[in-house]
Scaffold this motif. Sequence first.
Motif, PDB file in Angstrom:
ATOM      1  N   LEU B 102       0.834  -1.211   0.000  1.00  0.00           N
ATOM      2  CA  LEU B 102       0.000   0.000   0.000  1.00  0.00           C
ATOM      3  C   LEU B 102       0.864   1.253   0.000  1.00  0.00           C
ATOM      4  CD1 LEU B 102      -2.800  -0.758   2.606  1.00  0.00           C
ATOM      5  CD2 LEU B 102      -3.138  -0.020   0.230  1.00  0.00           C
ATOM      6  N   SER B 103       1.874   1.242   0.872  1.00  0.00           N
ATOM      7  CA  SER B 103       2.713   2.418   1.028  1.00  0.00           C
ATOM      8  C   SER B 103       3.500   2.707  -0.258  1.00  0.00           C
ATOM      9  CB  SER B 103       3.636   2.170   2.229  1.00  0.00           C
ATOM     10  OG  SER B 103       4.726   3.012   2.212  1.00  0.00           O
ATOM     11  N   LEU B 104       4.055   1.672  -0.880  1.00  0.00           N
ATOM     12  CA  LEU B 104       4.837   1.880  -2.110  1.00  0.00           C
ATOM     13  C   LEU B 104       3.934   2.273  -3.278  1.00  0.00           C
ATOM     14  CD1 LEU B 104       7.386  -1.085  -1.899  1.00  0.00           C
ATOM     15  CD2 LEU B 104       7.786   1.314  -1.324  1.00  0.00           C
ATOM     16  N   LEU B 105       2.742   1.674  -3.351  1.00  0.00           N
ATOM     17  CA  LEU B 105       1.798   2.046  -4.414  1.00  0.00           C
ATOM     18  C   LEU B 105       1.389   3.502  -4.277  1.00  0.00           C
ATOM     19  CD1 LEU B 105      -0.860  -0.736  -4.960  1.00  0.00           C
ATOM     20  CD2 LEU B 105       0.708   0.246  -6.653  1.00  0.00           C
ATOM     21  N   ALA B 106       1.154   3.927  -3.041  1.00  0.00           N
ATOM     22  CA  ALA B 106       0.789   5.327  -2.811  1.00  0.00           C
ATOM     23  C   ALA B 106       1.910   6.246  -3.303  1.00  0.00           C
ATOM     24  CB  ALA B 106       0.504   5.561  -1.333  1.00  0.00           C
ATOM     25  N   GLN B 107       3.159   5.879  -2.956  1.00  0.00           N
ATOM     26  CA  GLN B 107       4.310   6.669  -3.414  1.00  0.00           C
ATOM     27  C   GLN B 107       4.431   6.660  -4.932  1.00  0.00           C
ATOM     28  OE1 GLN B 107       7.469   4.911  -0.570  1.00  0.00           O
ATOM     29  NE2 GLN B 107       8.546   6.525  -1.681  1.00  0.00           N
ATOM     30  N   ALA B 108       4.169   5.487  -5.528  1.00  0.00           N
ATOM     31  CA  ALA B 108       4.382   5.332  -6.969  1.00  0.00           C
ATOM     32  C   ALA B 108       3.339   6.089  -7.780  1.00  0.00           C
ATOM     33  CB  ALA B 108       4.349   3.854  -7.350  1.00  0.00           C
ATOM     34  N   LEU B 109       2.102   6.101  -7.288  1.00  0.00           N
ATOM     35  CA  LEU B 109       0.999   6.580  -8.130  1.00  0.00           C
ATOM     36  C   LEU B 109       0.468   7.952  -7.754  1.00  0.00           C
ATOM     37  CD1 LEU B 109      -1.068   3.270  -8.509  1.00  0.00           C
ATOM     38  CD2 LEU B 109       0.516   4.287 -10.160  1.00  0.00           C
ATOM     39  N   LEU B 110       0.742   8.417  -6.536  1.00  0.00           N
ATOM     40  CA  LEU B 110       0.093   9.647  -6.073  1.00  0.00           C
ATOM     41  C   LEU B 110       1.064  10.806  -5.958  1.00  0.00           C
ATOM     42  CD1 LEU B 110      -2.104   8.178  -3.184  1.00  0.00           C
ATOM     43  CD2 LEU B 110      -2.878   8.860  -5.474  1.00  0.00           C
ATOM     44  N   ASP B 111       0.642  11.949  -6.426  1.00  0.00           N
ATOM     45  CA  ASP B 111       1.320  13.201  -6.120  1.00  0.00           C
ATOM     46  C   ASP B 111       0.462  13.954  -5.108  1.00  0.00           C
ATOM     47  OD1 ASP B 111       3.728  13.294  -7.704  1.00  0.00           O
ATOM     48  OD2 ASP B 111       2.444  13.320  -9.472  1.00  0.00           O
ATOM     49  N   PRO B 112       1.075  14.869  -4.342  1.00  0.00           N
ATOM     50  CA  PRO B 112       0.288  15.622  -3.361  1.00  0.00           C
ATOM     51  C   PRO B 112      -0.939  16.260  -4.031  1.00  0.00           C
ATOM     52  CG  PRO B 112       2.605  16.072  -3.044  1.00  0.00           C
ATOM     53  CD  PRO B 112       2.504  15.241  -4.286  1.00  0.00           C
ATOM     54  N   GLY B 113      -2.102  16.129  -3.403  1.00  0.00           N
ATOM     55  CA  GLY B 113      -3.320  16.728  -3.940  1.00  0.00           C
ATOM     56  C   GLY B 113      -4.126  15.809  -4.851  1.00  0.00           C
ATOM     57  N   ASP B 114      -3.532  14.713  -5.341  1.00  0.00           N
ATOM     58  CA  ASP B 114      -4.289  13.744  -6.143  1.00  0.00           C
ATOM     59  C   ASP B 114      -5.436  13.172  -5.311  1.00  0.00           C
ATOM     60  OD1 ASP B 114      -2.749  13.979  -8.393  1.00  0.00           O
ATOM     61  OD2 ASP B 114      -1.710  12.059  -8.186  1.00  0.00           O
ATOM     62  N   THR B 115      -6.521  12.805  -5.992  1.00  0.00           N
ATOM     63  CA  THR B 115      -7.664  12.227  -5.289  1.00  0.00           C
ATOM     64  C   THR B 115      -7.580  10.715  -5.248  1.00  0.00           C
ATOM     65  OG1 THR B 115      -9.108  14.064  -5.870  1.00  0.00           O
ATOM     66  CG2 THR B 115     -10.183  11.994  -5.285  1.00  0.00           C
ATOM     67  N   VAL B 116      -7.766  10.172  -4.056  1.00  0.00           N
ATOM     68  CA  VAL B 116      -7.812   8.731  -3.887  1.00  0.00           C
ATOM     69  C   VAL B 116      -9.105   8.393  -3.151  1.00  0.00           C
ATOM     70  CG1 VAL B 116      -6.268   8.945  -1.882  1.00  0.00           C
ATOM     71  CG2 VAL B 116      -6.643   6.719  -2.866  1.00  0.00           C
ATOM     72  N   ILE B 117      -9.811   7.372  -3.646  1.00  0.00           N
ATOM     73  CA  ILE B 117     -11.091   6.963  -3.071  1.00  0.00           C
ATOM     74  C   ILE B 117     -10.863   5.781  -2.133  1.00  0.00           C
ATOM     75  CG2 ILE B 117     -13.383   6.005  -3.577  1.00  0.00           C
ATOM     76  CD1 ILE B 117     -13.158   8.783  -4.706  1.00  0.00           C
ATOM     77  N   VAL B 118     -11.455   5.865  -0.956  1.00  0.00           N
ATOM     78  CA  VAL B 118     -11.430   4.734  -0.015  1.00  0.00           C
ATOM     79  C   VAL B 118     -12.867   4.451   0.403  1.00  0.00           C
ATOM     80  CG1 VAL B 118      -9.129   5.300   0.879  1.00  0.00           C
ATOM     81  CG2 VAL B 118     -11.156   6.274   1.974  1.00  0.00           C
ATOM     82  N   GLU B 119     -13.063   3.308   1.023  1.00  0.00           N
ATOM     83  CA  GLU B 119     -14.375   3.009   1.564  1.00  0.00           C
ATOM     84  C   GLU B 119     -14.552   3.711   2.909  1.00  0.00           C
ATOM     85  OE1 GLU B 119     -14.569  -1.314  -0.662  1.00  0.00           O
ATOM     86  OE2 GLU B 119     -13.087  -0.817   0.865  1.00  0.00           O
ATOM     87  N   ASP B 120     -15.809   4.005   3.266  1.00  0.00           N
ATOM     88  CA  ASP B 120     -16.111   4.725   4.506  1.00  0.00           C
ATOM     89  C   ASP B 120     -17.203   3.940   5.235  1.00  0.00           C
ATOM     90  OD1 ASP B 120     -16.363   6.592   6.484  1.00  0.00           O
ATOM     91  OD2 ASP B 120     -16.928   8.259   5.168  1.00  0.00           O
ATOM     92  N   PRO B 121     -16.877   3.238   6.328  1.00  0.00           N
ATOM     93  CA  PRO B 121     -15.620   3.190   7.070  1.00  0.00           C
ATOM     94  C   PRO B 121     -14.472   2.625   6.249  1.00  0.00           C
ATOM     95  CG  PRO B 121     -17.028   1.357   7.743  1.00  0.00           C
ATOM     96  CD  PRO B 121     -17.873   2.256   6.878  1.00  0.00           C
ATOM     97  N   GLY B 122     -13.225   3.053   6.593  1.00  0.00           N
ATOM     98  CA  GLY B 122     -12.064   2.677   5.801  1.00  0.00           C
ATOM     99  C   GLY B 122     -11.055   1.861   6.585  1.00  0.00           C
ATOM    100  N   TYR B 123     -10.228   1.151   5.830  1.00  0.00           N
ATOM    101  CA  TYR B 123      -9.139   0.397   6.447  1.00  0.00           C
ATOM    102  C   TYR B 123      -8.051   1.390   6.883  1.00  0.00           C
ATOM    103  CZ  TYR B 123      -4.971  -2.419   6.959  1.00  0.00           C
ATOM    104  OH  TYR B 123      -3.811  -2.973   7.445  1.00  0.00           O
ATOM    105  N   ILE B 124      -7.730   1.383   8.161  1.00  0.00           N
ATOM    106  CA  ILE B 124      -6.845   2.410   8.726  1.00  0.00           C
ATOM    107  C   ILE B 124      -5.454   2.384   8.092  1.00  0.00           C
ATOM    108  CG2 ILE B 124      -5.615   3.082  10.838  1.00  0.00           C
ATOM    109  CD1 ILE B 124      -8.178   2.588  12.378  1.00  0.00           C
ATOM    110  N   GLY B 125      -4.934   1.201   7.806  1.00  0.00           N
ATOM    111  CA  GLY B 125      -3.611   1.108   7.186  1.00  0.00           C
ATOM    112  C   GLY B 125      -3.563   1.810   5.835  1.00  0.00           C
ATOM    113  N   ALA B 126      -4.651   1.713   5.080  1.00  0.00           N
ATOM    114  CA  ALA B 126      -4.700   2.385   3.779  1.00  0.00           C
ATOM    115  C   ALA B 126      -4.775   3.893   3.974  1.00  0.00           C
ATOM    116  CB  ALA B 126      -5.898   1.883   2.976  1.00  0.00           C
TER     117      ALA B 126
END
Lengths: 385, 385
Positions: B102-126
């Motif tokens: 999760l952490s490496l994918l976030a680094q690989a794919l996201l720049d600051p301000g990009d939108t990422v969708i999670v479920e609500d309630p969400g998995y805390i690690g994500a």
Amino acid sequence: MSEERGSLSVRAVRGSAIRDLLAVVEQPGVLSLAGGLPAPELLPTERTARAAQAALASPAALQYGVTAGAPPLREVVHARESTKLGRDAGTVVITHGSQQALSLLAQALLDPGDTVIVEDPGYIGALQAFDTTRARVVGVPLDAGGMRVDELRSILQRERVRIVHTVSNFHNPGGATLTEERRRELARLADEFGFWIVEDDPYGELRFAGPTVPPVAAFSDRVIRLSSASKIVAPGLRVGWMHGDAGVLALVERLKQGADLCGSSLTQAVTAELLADTVWLDGHVETIRSVYGERARALHTALTDAFGDRLRLTTPEGGMFLWGEFADGTATSANLGEAVDAGVAYVPGSAFAVQRDLAHSLRLCFTTSPPDELREAVRRLSTVL
Amino acid sequence: MSEERGSLSVRAVRGSAIRDLLAVVEQPGVLSLAGGLPAPELLPTERTARAAQAALASPAALQYGVTAGAPPLREVVHARESTKLGRDAGTVVITHGSQQALSLLAQALLDPGDTVIVEDPGYIGALQAFDTTRARVVGVPLDAGGMRVDELRSILQRERVRIVHTVSNFHNPGGATLTEERRRELARLADEFGFWIVEDDPYGELRFAGPTVPPVAAFSDRVIRLSSASKIVAPGLRVGWMHGDAGVLALVERLKQGADLCGSSLTQAVTAELLADTVWLDGHVETIRSVYGERARALHTALTDAFGDRLRLTTPEGGMFLWGEFADGTATSANLGEAVDAGVAYVPGSAFAVQRDLAHSLRLCFTTSPPDELREAVRRLSTVL
């Protein structure tokens, strides 16, 4: 993936160029001094197997652990660090190799654009970790006495620095050890200018000649010390650690939760047992020192005999690497292909360059070849360089 | 450490508030349904010890490994993933638990301000991994059929989304499984709008009731699947993996080099052996399913008997968690202290809230308590809630 990732890409490409090179030199018939691995025949498989059996008597060895690391391992590391520093200070976080310690420290302490100082030539793992945060990485030259702390002082008078990274003992790739005088001066500068020193010390216990020098952390509390089980026990355990300021380490612990939740309870239990078994560990490290010392001397002698004054060499006192610079302008990068064809490999200095021109330098690893092979490797080198 | 780190700090504090809570409930006498650990008595200590002995016959188990993971482990994971997907696709990178994925994918794919969708309630690690990149984290409500993909569609019509993260099977904390119809629709949306789906599937093999649903990745190539050995073998090995698009995984591999160089050769060799021993593994996972199924039913029945229509519960078909919502406005966060005093603990829904008000919900873990203890825990709960 945006333009901003430019600096990361450059460094990542450089890292992978070296990996591509290392893949090529793994051919049969090539004597490779390009690697950076511990001698496989010295890896303690039997002792580790016994420790694994003991750990696996309890399901705790297979359960999730706490983020900061297994308490028995943190305790033995803290005791070892206190002995090295000559005082009881700081806390410990266990990391996934000391590369993770570098990566988490970079995340914890650096914002994009912050200045971080590294040695030039620099340790590639540190360059990669710092680049990921988009910090401004500035190199300070290394000489036979380690980082040129006088040059660091001039930089500090011009700009605010957040981190100074140093491989204080038996530098990778430079071979040099920071003198005690420079350690004291570096510590004084950290106190005066308020930066953090990251003292990256994986090789400190692998001294086979000369007197031990106290850690930089002996002279200031603004030092985070990194080390690991990789060079004294085994890299395959992936157990590293960070020792120092409780506030910085608390931040690192939070970031580690997001990075990987926690380390392996199994490899941490194994490492705790091996580090606590000082009778075994002292004997084991003494064996490594003795073997590496013999190999380092064989390589140094062969190189001196073959190249004489043409090649300026570090004097090997420990660690895993010799660093050489051709005084007559021999180009190491340009000649690497020919060297591989002649059956020998090394890493050209340019792979480690931060701002300096290191086109006439090279790094040679002496750990994984016995003396006869090292002499033959030098003979082949001398036909090309 | 700068102001910009605000969002990280908020989430880190939330994470550590839960850790503080978990520390408190580890008191003797408290029946804790607040954890999220596999049952310790089912951790395969003996089988793992045999695998460790076999691996340690070779020094390779203690040497550095390649960054992408040990080839035999990558192969067995690739074969397992291909079977799940019904086709041979993608590549595999081994990670330090799936949290590192999760952490490496976030680094690989996201720049600051990009939108990422999670479920609500969400998995805390994500949430922690995405916050570290300073992405804009937007929640989409979860119901009994998993993520409300219709609500996701309205967001996609308003803004560009880079990643949609979903715990597709037996959600943590929500218990729900994404329906096949929604999986197909989610996959279609990824193809139409060009975002990446991160299908986080640690629990998929722990199904003890109902028919298996194909992975989201069966319906699109824009899915990176994450899973690990933690729930089917043991979390203490810290072996996770990522399967999917070769381009994304090559970038992740480079970032992993800076993050920790490589994983543990020892725990990877052990995991490869255990995953390849399908006779043993199938029997072992069947035992876990059977034990967890019995515990889940016991907890569900006791809660239904005690609270009736006041508590809306997920129907447990697998995984490790039940999610409940009090229909009568009972506040779970406010009552936690009293519950702990009564000798029972849970995690209040608010700990997992992204944008929703989950003050009347709670997560209950059924894996680490036998049925009698679960019934006693519910009895205590019913005196407070």
